[in-house]
Structure formats: C-alpha cells, structure tokens
Scaffold this active site. Structure first.
Site, PDB file in Angstrom:
ATOM      1  CD  GLN A  75      -2.518   1.118   2.760  1.00  0.00           C
ATOM      2  OE1 GLN A  75      -2.088   0.391   3.663  1.00  0.00           O
ATOM      3  NE2 GLN A  75      -3.537   1.941   2.935  1.00  0.00           N
ATOM      4  N   GLY A  76       0.636   2.164  -0.909  1.00  0.00           N
ATOM      5  CA  GLY A  76       1.413   3.404  -0.969  1.00  0.00           C
ATOM      6  C   GLY A  76       0.524   4.593  -0.643  1.00  0.00           C
ATOM      7  CD  GLU A  94      -2.234  10.737  19.493  1.00  0.00           C
ATOM      8  OE1 GLU A  94      -2.129   9.878  18.577  1.00  0.00           O
ATOM      9  OE2 GLU A  94      -1.512  10.744  20.496  1.00  0.00           O
ATOM     10  CD  GLU A 140      -5.994  -0.239   7.617  1.00  0.00           C
ATOM     11  OE1 GLU A 140      -6.460   0.855   7.278  1.00  0.00           O
ATOM     12  OE2 GLU A 140      -4.844  -0.394   8.050  1.00  0.00           O
ATOM     13  CB  SER A 156       1.818   6.850   5.195  1.00  0.00           C
ATOM     14  OG  SER A 156       0.707   6.502   5.960  1.00  0.00           O
TER      15      SER A 156
END
Lengths: 385, 368, 385, 368
Positions: C126-127, C368, C244, C129
C-alpha cells in the site's frame, strides 16, 4: 541548598505551632459552610489570627502587614494545615483583593479598605465567574454603566465563596460591548449591602452550599470604587489571579499532607496487608513529597525574582488529581459502608471528602485550562483555541 | 455465533426506554430522590403489568416465560432512567431463592411481592456490624423457623414486603423468607448517598420465617444469586454510563467558550470518546455475562465478576468525565448528573471492590 | 443471541484447526521480516493457505472467493492467531486491494488482478502515507501526471509493509495541485518492478525493518492501471480503508489472546504470589474478553447491515493500549534481565514485543486520529480541526 | 529553607551542558552507541579534568572537595546527553567502597581508575543465575583474598578497570576489590538493549582481590551505595525526561498536519504538558534525594527510593509520549528518541521495580 528551616523560620514555626495548639478551638476543627453558629466562631477565629499578627504576613509594613518574605507565609500555611485549623475567613481580602488594591488602588482606597481586611472586620468575596463565562473569563457579561457619579451594575456572578457573609466584592464586568473583548472590562469594589445585591447559596453534590450565586439588579456603585481605569479591568484582574497562585501550593500540599496521614491511618487499620492498597498509598505519599519540594523550589524562585513561576499551576493540577484518587481509595477501603452518610465518623468523613473532591479539577482553573497554560506559557506551544 | 438481540428483545428495549422517559423525566426523578420514601410506589404495579417483574417467571406462574437476557434489557434501561424501586432487590437478589416456592413467584409476577436479600457475608457488613460479629441464626419452631440476629447494608430494606435471609441453622447456612406482615423485624434505613437505593439494617428477634432452601441446596442458590446480581449491576452500570455520556455529549455540543463549542477541544472530545469506548466494552461484557447467566454457562461466574468490575468502574469514570465536561454546573445539586454518579458509586461498592473481583479472576487464571 | 458456534461454523472451525495443526511448519512460528529464507517459507505457506481454500473467504464466488459470510473470516482469524501461524503474505491484496478492485475496478482489471491475489502469486503493498502526510492523508504530495498514454509518478511513500517483496502497489497520489485537496487525488495500481521504483527498508526501534520507504522517480504507469477516475482517488481510498477495518478486530483480539496466555504463564512462573501483578493480569484478561465480545457484536452488525460499525476503531484503539500495558508488565516481571537482548527466550521475546508495541498506537491510524473519528463520526461532536 | 542551587552550582550545570552538547551531539552519540565498544574512551580523562570523577573526593586526594549535590548536577546533565561511559558505575556504585582506600580515591579523581559494583543481590541476577544460586565467595590467602563464583547483570562490566565485589567470606558479606590487571575474571558482555550501558556476567575463579571493608562495616557501605545509586539514577532519569520533552515540544511546534502545527491540538499539547509536570515533580524529588544523600539525612533512604521509582516512570512516560507525538518518525532507528527510551527502561529496571520500591515505602508508612 538547605532544606532545613533557618534559625528565624524555625523560631517563627515553633511560636506559631505553640500558638495554634493553644488557640484553635476544638469546635472549629473540620467546620464548613460558615452559616449559623459556625460563622460567629469563624469570625472570632479570624480576629484572633489577626490579633496575633498572622494576617498580612507578606503585606508591606506601610500597609499594616508584617513585611516578611514569602517563606513566612509558606510556614504559616503548612502549620495551619497541620493543625487542621480553618482558614482566616478573609482569605480573599488578604490574598487577592488586598494585593490588588496595593498594586492598583489610589491612596484613599488603600486607606479605606486595607486595615479592615487585616483586622478581619471586612470579609471580601470575588465576583469573576459567570454562568456563561467559566474558563473564558474575558467573556463576562455583567454590565457596568457609568450614570452620573456612579456605576450601575446588572448581571449574575457564580461560584463565589464567602459571598453569603461578605461585606465587599471585587467585581469584573463589562463597560463596553464593542471592540476587543478584553478591553471592555472594568473592575469595581462593590459593597455587598448595596440595594439590588442578592446572594443565593449554590447547593453542590455534597448537599452543602459552599459557593454562591450573586445577582446584581441596578446596583449603584460610587464612582470612587473603580479600581484602575474604566476599560482597564483585565489588567487589574490578572493581578488578582496571579496573587491567587503565589503560595497557594503550600495550602494545597498542607491539605494533602493531612489527607495522606488520615489515609495511612485508615489503611493501617482496615487494609494493612493489602498490597494493592499499599501501592496506592505509597503513590500518594510520593506525590505529596513531590508537590512539597516543588513548592520549595517555587518559593526559592519567588523570593529571588518576586514573580510566581508556573509551579502554581503544576501544584493545583496535581493536587486536585491526587485528592480525587486518594479519597476514592479511601472509600474503596471503607467498602459498601461508604454509601452510608450517617455511618460512623470514618465512613461519613471520607464520603464527604470524596464527593467534594470532584470539584477540585473544576474550581480555581479547570485542569483543561491549567494544561493549556502550561502548554502555551511554559512550553511555548501554539494556542489551542 | 450470533451476538444480536431478537426483534422482540429490541422491541422490549425500545418500549422500556420510551415508557421510562415519559414516566420518569429528570424533574420527576429528582423529586422522587428527595422524597421521604425515595420511591414512587405507584410505579410497581405498572412494572408488573409490563411483564418486567415476571420476565423470567414461567407462564404457569403468571410470568412472561422469558429469561435473564430479557431481564438484562430491563436492568440496563432502569439504570439509564435511574429508576428508584426494588426491582434489583426483588428480581436479581431475591428471585432465585423465591423460585423454591411457586406461590411466591406468582406474587412477584403479579407485582404483589417485593423482596430483598439479607446476606451472611462479612465483607458486606459495616465496620460496626463486623466488630459485633453480626449474623442471623435460624432455629426450628414446629414447621416454621425463628430468626434472631442482625444483618447490615441490606438494599431497599425499607421498601420491601419480604426478606430472603441467609441464616445459620444447625446444618449450615440456609435461605429463609421473613415476610414483613408477620415477621416484623426491626429495620433502620440509613441515610444513603444514593437516596434512590437506600441501605438498611435488619434486626430479627425470634421473628417467624419460612424455609426456602436448606443448607446443601442453599449454597448453589446463593452462588447463582451472586452471579445474577453482579450481571444485573453490570447492566445497570452500562445504562448509567450511557446516560452520563449522552449528557456530556449534549453539553459539549451546546456550551460555548472562547467562541466555540467546547466539544471542538480534544481535551473534551477525547474524554467523551474514551467514555464511549469504555461504555461499549462494558456493554459487551455485560451482555456476555447476561447470556452466560441465562444459559447457566460454565463461564457465568467469571463473566459476571468481570462485567461487574469493569462496568462499575466505567460508569463511575463516565460520570466523572461528564461532571468535568459540565464544569461547575456538573457539580451542582440541581443537575441530574450527581444522582447518576452516586448510583455508579453504589454499584461499584456492592459485593466487593473491582480489585477484589480481579483477584478472583487472577486466582482462576494463575492458579488454574 | 447465541454465543456458541452454530453447527456450520463449528465444523469450519474444527476442520481449520485440524488443518492448521497439520500444516503450520514449525520453523514459521514467530517468523518476522520476510527476508532471506523466511520469505520462501512465507510464500509457500501463503500458497498452502490459498490451496486449502482459506484465501478470499468472504470474496464473492464470481471473483474466485468462497462467498462466505463474515463470520467465517472471523473464525479464520481467531484460529490462525490461536495457532500462532503467520498471516498470509497477501493480506493487503486480500483485505484491501482486492475488495477495492471489486468495488471500483473495470472488468479487465478484475480479470487481471484478482486471481493472482487469491493464489498468492502476487503480493501487494500500500502506498498511502508519506513523510509529510501521516494522519492527514488528503495532503499527499506524490505527483501523478498524465503524459500521453501513461501516468508519470514522482514522490515518496513511507510505512509500507511488504513493499520489499511486493509485486504491485495501490498508490494514492496528487494529479491536481489546485482546488480542494481531496479532489486532486488519483488512485493507481503500480507494478513494483517498474523502472524508477526503489524500496528502502525502514529500520525501527526494535532494530528490525518491517516497513519500507518507497521512492518513485519518473515511474511510468500505463493508463489502464487507473482505479476509478482521475481526481476521484479519495473515494477509492476510503473504500480501501473501510475494508481495513472489517474484521480487523478479530486479528487483534486473536493476537491479544495469545499474548494474554503467555503473560499468564509468565506470571504463574515468576510472580504467582504478587497481588499487583495478579491485578494487572486480570485487567488484561478482562480487556481481552471485552474486545472479543465487542468484535462479536460488530460482526452481528456487519452481517446485518453489510457496513462495518465504529467498533473497528474501538478495537484498534484499545488493543494497542492493552498490548503496550501488557508487554510492559511482562518486562517488569522479567526484571533487569529484560534489558538483555541475548538472554534466554523469555526475556528476549518480551523485550522485542515491548519495544514493538510502541508502534501500535501509531500504525494504521494513530490513537489521536481514532479518538477524533469516534468523537466526530460516532458522537457527532464538532470537528477539532 | 532554601531549595536553590548556589551560583557555583548553576555554573557547573551550565558548563556541563555546553561541554556535553558540543562533545556529544546527536550524530556522535548514535555512532558511539553502535560502535563495538559502545564508549568513547577518550572522554574519560576529559571528565576527570573537568573535576567530575572526583567531585566529592577530598582535595587532599586530588578531588574537588564538593559533595553529592554537585555530582547530582553532573548525573542529570550526563543523562540529558545520554553519556556512554562508566560514570554511574564508578561514581555512584563503586566510590563508597573505594573510599575505604585513599590511594584508590586519588586514582578515581585523576581519571586513572574506573570501577563498578558486582552485587550479591538475588533480585539483581538473571533467572538463569538465580536458578544456579550464583554468588561470589571470598577466601583468605595471606594478606590477599581469593574470589570464586559468578555475578550477573553487572553494569559496564566490559569497560571498567576494577570490580567492587560483594562477596561472602567466613563472617558474612564483605567488599573486595578485584582489579582487572591482576584478577582477570571471565567477563561476558551481554547484548544489552541500551547499548550505551551494557550489562555483563563476571566469573571469578580464585582471582586475587584486596579487601575494602570487612563484614560489619560493609553492610553500612552497601546501604549507602544503594541510596547514592538510586538518587543518581533519579537524576539521570530527570535528564532523560527533559531531553525527550524538548524533542517532543520542538516537533509539535514544527510538524504540520491538517494545515496547523500539531502542537495546537490538545491531544498533543496536553500530553506534553503532562510530561512537563511529571518531569518537574521528578526533579523536585531527585533534588530532595540528592540533598538527603549529601547530608546523610535520616530520610535519605525513603527519598532515594521514592525519587528513583517516580523519576524512572516519569522518564519512561516522557519518552513514550515523545515517540507518540513524533508519529512514525519517533519509531525509527535513526531518530535519537529510542536511545533515550532504552536508557529510561534500563533505569526503570535497575535495583527493583517501581512497585517494589513503593512497597518499601508503604512498609515504612503503614507499619511505622
């Protein structure tokens, strides 16, 4: 660095301790609320403290104070807490109104107000918070209008300790509704016996009323009661609040010291072998030492620079959370009997303390605001609002 | 593997919620809490008519023939509404023993009998009672029994028609029924912090009682009563936590400080998010415990202990966070929050502390 | 409500458990990193899982899946964790890329990619972030330009698991720099063997490299590798991320179940009589049950509505914090020996787990951000940004 | 009552900080940590020249004639700089025993002798060593002694010139000095998580040693060594926490997400505020402990135990929050944070856990 009392402090402490042992009336210990017979006792006690020279310890001599360094006030607060003696009823006058008048008052105001604060003849209260302005003090809406030679005050204040017995009130209100909100504020001294002032006790979750609401309806306040300038109230209020924090930590650590001692006694009696209880008791004892020595560091800073450091916020934040944990642990040790308010002294004592402790993280600066203050003013982080 | 309620169960919940919201709005329950009696007695027949007092009682005895899962739904909703009345005492604490006598079950189902449990458990007595070594003794007198002794911190002692008493007889602890109209024990109701569920001291002075279960059988009933009681309180705690969360969220949306609703501040919103998370986890544990109790599953003991320990702490924390979010207002007598908080503290203190419950679980894990 | 397996689930679980007992190679247990000989073992294991029908359990039958309800995937994840068997190397293809292609792909894309995902012939990564875009995914800066019949990709991705062994990558990049930032995003399938793709392992605080950086320098991607529309990448990416979370909680609770069992064994062996240790062990056991039954509630919701509820965020948030507490407790039980990385198996095992756990509250959505999601999407509070 | 440092002490701190910042910037200490040896040996004579190795050694023996408060300042600054080298071992662990021999003190002051302590404490051995019942025995041989046995998890065992060994002789535990140049014990240095302070196993096989303190006197020295060591680690922990806080604050000011520095979010800023608060409280406890140790105050034992327990946990939490604030970057090997975190964990694990230390305090409070 020397953590022992110097000879003069030691002498002051010894004299005070002896005086307290001889002078705290037994019926005063643990009194709350200051209504009915308690009030008369409290007034007499405050006058006795004043008479013995324990009011205005750090006030300049020219205004009738003792002109002592801050460490004397620290020792005074420690010993008062240790003796479980109640505060002087005039704490708001001594700790907040008086220093504000000394900083911002005209000579005639100093002459008129300061002596009666010291002698405990005048009890003061604070009119800052409002129902719509808790953390956001600059948003107060109580109206102050100048009409001829007097101000007219209309509005509502809340969370005011001592208001039900107070002679005077330091009041922050709004004199201008346009422009920057900080700049429309004005600071007055209000006579609590003025027509149009109504005080209603605010019953809290403990069932007792320790704070009050104050309603102002067309209250006339003479122009000479203005402190600072019209529209300059924010700066005067900041002086009041900074004085709140001066040696506040010593009063808190003193109270926590008493609570920890009572907790240790309770644990010893009812849960001496419980490792989990022991762990939590030790945590609070350590926290107490940490607050105590942080106070001493703060005191050294205050005496060197004259300005209180951030430790006041630290002490208030941690004391409130420690007191909540500690009282919770105590009712857990007491067990289901902690639900009985008319049980024996121990259960009822801790039950009251535990419920009362929930206010600790709200009153005199919520924990959220204190963390903001630390993040912004100490760490230099950008504002969160 | 299906962890969902049936449409009938969903309907029971929806109905219970709307009934309770209408019958006991916040203004009304403050009145009730501050009343001398602390209970709206007229509500009991209504609960019976709704089928709640007899939910798990067989239809032959006038009940609804359902089970603990249905009772669990009622417990959660009663907790959410902070219902004041002896439902917990009667249905969680007394019912397993009353089941020994079908005539009593029919009275419970019809709303004609409320009861509570007077336990023989030193942990559940006051320090004063412990020092005195208080306990109740049972002595045979013909086909009846006479009870003598004192038991303390009995829930709803002032309200109920009858006491299920764990009393020591010649062969050990048995379960006895002392009905108020003929036994007349001395009852002192304490000034309880949660005025909607007052504790009392019950003193028997050779008062007449009926035996419900003799020593060997009584032990199993006492154990199953504890499982029911803990699961029921876990569900009540979930109801309390949910309502405290709802109050906190509403306040965070509407209260403005510094020109913005306070819910935009993470110091507020994350606290409420944590309350949501803990309430949902407590709910999962409570439903699991309810199912185990209903099915008499082998894990029922651990599940009930775990659920009560967790949910009680979650409810206390939910109320504390809600009070904090409300600021000074949350600390006043006139706001409903403190009543929820006091119920949460009551639940937390019942039976044993969370730490003691975790010690039970650890014993099973580490020793087992 | 019935918390027991139904007859079909029970049969599936029993068969799977038997199969795992017979098929998990001993040398695979606890393997990490997927480099060198581990990679060959991992690939063989993935193919074996696929061969036995355990890949694509919930994929529609028309795309080669087993078309089973979600509960089968839940049972699969529980049993895989219980057997301490490693994941299928193609988890990103099976759980994220595949379902995204099924939802947004053209028929030719489905024909081209899906079978190789199921058979474990193609490993995907997965690309998403980037160094400057962690929590704020919509701010990605990797440039995607359409030049003739192909896209040209330039930029840097980070925190990409499996990239060092992957055949293909789902990539989110920016095709327009003006306008609303969400609207300038495009979603591509990139062949990892394309010229200009460079993968660098990212060493983490454990000393191992589990994630990678991917650098794209003038990488040509055929136009037919576009998923969705140019500028429509955000919507496609949201599909990827929602998948996910589908049954993610079961994998987490499964891992926690193993960890709790090992913790109980450690406590029994080395600190059986310590009441504080027992209390903390019991807390984690309760937390595990709470997560487990929250997963079951989520599963019931998912099967009834087809959409994952907020429980995925709840499970991830609490699992990460539980795993951090639990591993910390374990090293505390081990004592100072926990500082020795080459000590006996127990000390080294927990030391690795404890350091690794610090990533749990950061990877796959920081705590967060998860709290923001719960506050905003579940509780309806106003946005904090 | 004056809790402030003297101008000379303030100067010592300022000087130490600027020396260490220049001498060991972040790039350099990563190199050192990853080097075979794990230590920049050339730094030791520099520390000696600065007067740090002999801070509390009398001027007659070549020291600075100061006390533990000055050493405390150095410990805090070395912690902040994550100094790799046997200062803690030599000055906190070995010095009280070495003080029995003035010739050794002079060598320490001049930088000519580094040493560590090989303790006889089952808690401080590995599980393997505990199972073997490892311990060192001392046997007289003329005016020397022979040591035999094994001791484990000895700090800086691979670096030091000499071992102060707690060994069992015929009359109980005494303190012996085994210098490496003639004793030649077998040393195995473990692959320690904090590579800047490696632990080792030391095996003596009738190695020659000199007695420093015979059994009755040794007990008091061992107790005072523990107080020094715990106070020193509390100060190191404060240094570690301060630096982690500074890194976190810097990152929170500069890192942007959603168009704003992340420090504007209370989820970040309040975490850092809590780190500040805990670091300051830890600092107060550590300075209190330092003063008590320096003055040999009656509260020194409790103060040192409390300070170490609190400061170690504060340092661990400070690093954990800083890692979290840094996001993925804080989890990488190339960022300095993990080295601080590993030092904090090392400190936390030394002697006993925080829980065990609190149990000591509780024993004094509840039983006393």
């Amino acid at each position: 660095m020397d953590l022992r009392d110097g000879p003069e402090e030691a002498a002051f402490r010894a004299t005070l301790r002896t005086w307290l042992a001889a002078n705290v009336p037994a019926e005063l210990r643990g009194l709350r609320g200051w209504t009915g017979p308690a009030l008369a006792l409290g007034r007499a006690w405050s006058k006795r403290l004043a008479g013995a020279g324990y009011a205005g310890l750090t006030w300049p001599k020219e205004y009738g104070g003792a002109g002592q360094p801050w460490r004397y006030q620290a020792v005074y607060l420690e010993e008062l807490a240790k003796a479980e003696a109640p505060q002087h009823l005039g704490v708001i006058g001594l700790g907040m109104a008086g220093p504000t008048i000394i900083a911002h008052g005209r000579p005639d105001q100093k002459a008129r107000y300061l002596a009666e604060i010291l002698s405990a003849d005048d009890i003061w209260c604070q009119g800052f918070s409002e129902p719509g302005s808790g953390s956001d003090l600059a948003s107060v809406r109580t109206r102050i209008e100048l009409v001829g030679d007097h101000f007219v005050v209309n509005g509502q204040k809340v969370w005011s300790s001592y208001a039900h017995i107070a002679d005077r009130c330091i009041l922050l209100g709004r004199s201008a509704v346009t422009g920057e909100k900080h700049e429309g504020l004005t600071y007055l001294v209000v006579d609590m016996k003025s027509p149009g002032v109504e005080v209603r006790p605010l019953r809290q979750i403990t069932g007792e009323a320790e704070f009050n609401e104050i309603f102002f309806t067309d209250v006339a306040v003479p122009k000479e009661n203005l402190l600072g300038e019209i529209g300059g109230g924010w700066r005067v209020a900041m002086t009041t609040l900074s004085h709140e924090r001066g040696t506040f930590g010593f009063a808190l650590a003193g109270a926590l010291d008493v609570a920890v001692r009572k907790l240790v006694a309770l644990a010893r009696e009812r849960a001496g072998a419980d490792a989990l209880v022991r762990d939590r008791v030790a945590r609070e004892w350590i926290e107490l030492q940490a607050l105590r020595y942080t106070n001493y560091r703060a005191l050294a800073h205050l005496e060197r620079t004259g300005a209180p450091g951030p430790e006041g916020s630290v002490a208030k934040l941690r004391w409130s959370e420690a007191n909540q944990r500690l009282t919770k642990l105590a009712i857990e040790i007491v067990g289901q009997e902690s639900q009985v308010a008319d049980g024996d002294g121990t259960a009822a004592y801790w039950r009251y303390q535990q419920l009362r402790s929930r206010g600790n993280t709200i009153e005199a600066g919520t924990s959220e605001i204190l963390r903001n203050i630390i993040a912004e003013r100490v760490l230099g982080l950008p504002r969160s609002r | 593997m299906d962890f969902s309620f049936s449409p009938e169960q969903d309907q029971l919940r929806a109905h219970a919620r709307s009934f309770l919201e209408k019958r006991f709005p916040a203004t009304r329950f403050a009145e009730i809490a501050m009343s001398e009696d602390g209970w709206d007695r007229a509500s009991w027949p209504e609960l019976a008519r709704l089928g709640w007092t007899g939910a798990s009682i067989a239809e032959a005895q006038g009940g609804a023939g359902q089970g603990f899962v249905e009772e669990a739904i009622v417990f959660e909703e009663l907790g959410r509404a902070l219902y004041a009345g002896p439902y917990f005492s009667t249905v969680a604490l007394a019912l397993p023993a009353l089941a020994c006598a079908p005539d009593l079950l029919a009275k419970v189902a019809s709303g004609g009998l409320t009861a509570t449990l007077a336990p023989d458990d030193p942990v559940r007595q006051s320090a004063g009672a412990k020092a005195k070594g208080a306990a109740v003794e049972a002595r045979r007198a013909g086909d009846r029994w006479l009870l003598r002794g004192e038991t303390d911190l009995v829930p709803d002692a002032g309200w109920v028609d009858a006491f299920v008493v764990e009393a020591r007889g010649p062969d050990g602890i048995g379960l006895y029924l002392a009905e108020r109209h003929d036994a007349r024990p001395l009852i002192r109701v304490f000034d309880t912090v949660d005025t909607t569920r007052r504790l009392g001291r019950v003193t028997f002075d050779d008062d007449s009682a009926r035996i419900l279960a003799a020593p060997p059988a009584a032990t199993a009933i006492i154990a199953s009563t504890r499982r029911r009681a803990l699961a029921a309180l876990a569900l009540e705690a979930v109801g309390v936590a949910s309502f405290a969360l709802a109050l906190g969220v509403e306040h965070a949306k509407s209260r403005q400080q510094f020109g913005r609703p306070i819910g935009t501040y993470q110091a507020v919103s994350h606290k409420l998010a944590d309350t949501y998370v803990e309430t949902e986890l407590a709910r999962s544990l409570a439903y699991w415990a309810a199912w185990c109790v209903a099915e008499d599953d082998a894990q029922a003991e651990l599940a009930a202990v775990a659920a009560k320990a967790y949910a009680a702490e979650a409810a206390v924390a939910a109320c504390e966070r809600a009070i904090q979010v409300h600021g000074g207002m949350g600390f006043t007598w006139d706001h409903p929050l403190h009543r929820y908080y006091k119920r949460a503290l009551w639940i937390e203190s019942f039976d044993r502390s969370g730490a003691a419950h975790r010690a039970e679980i650890a014993q099973a894990l580490v020793a087992g």
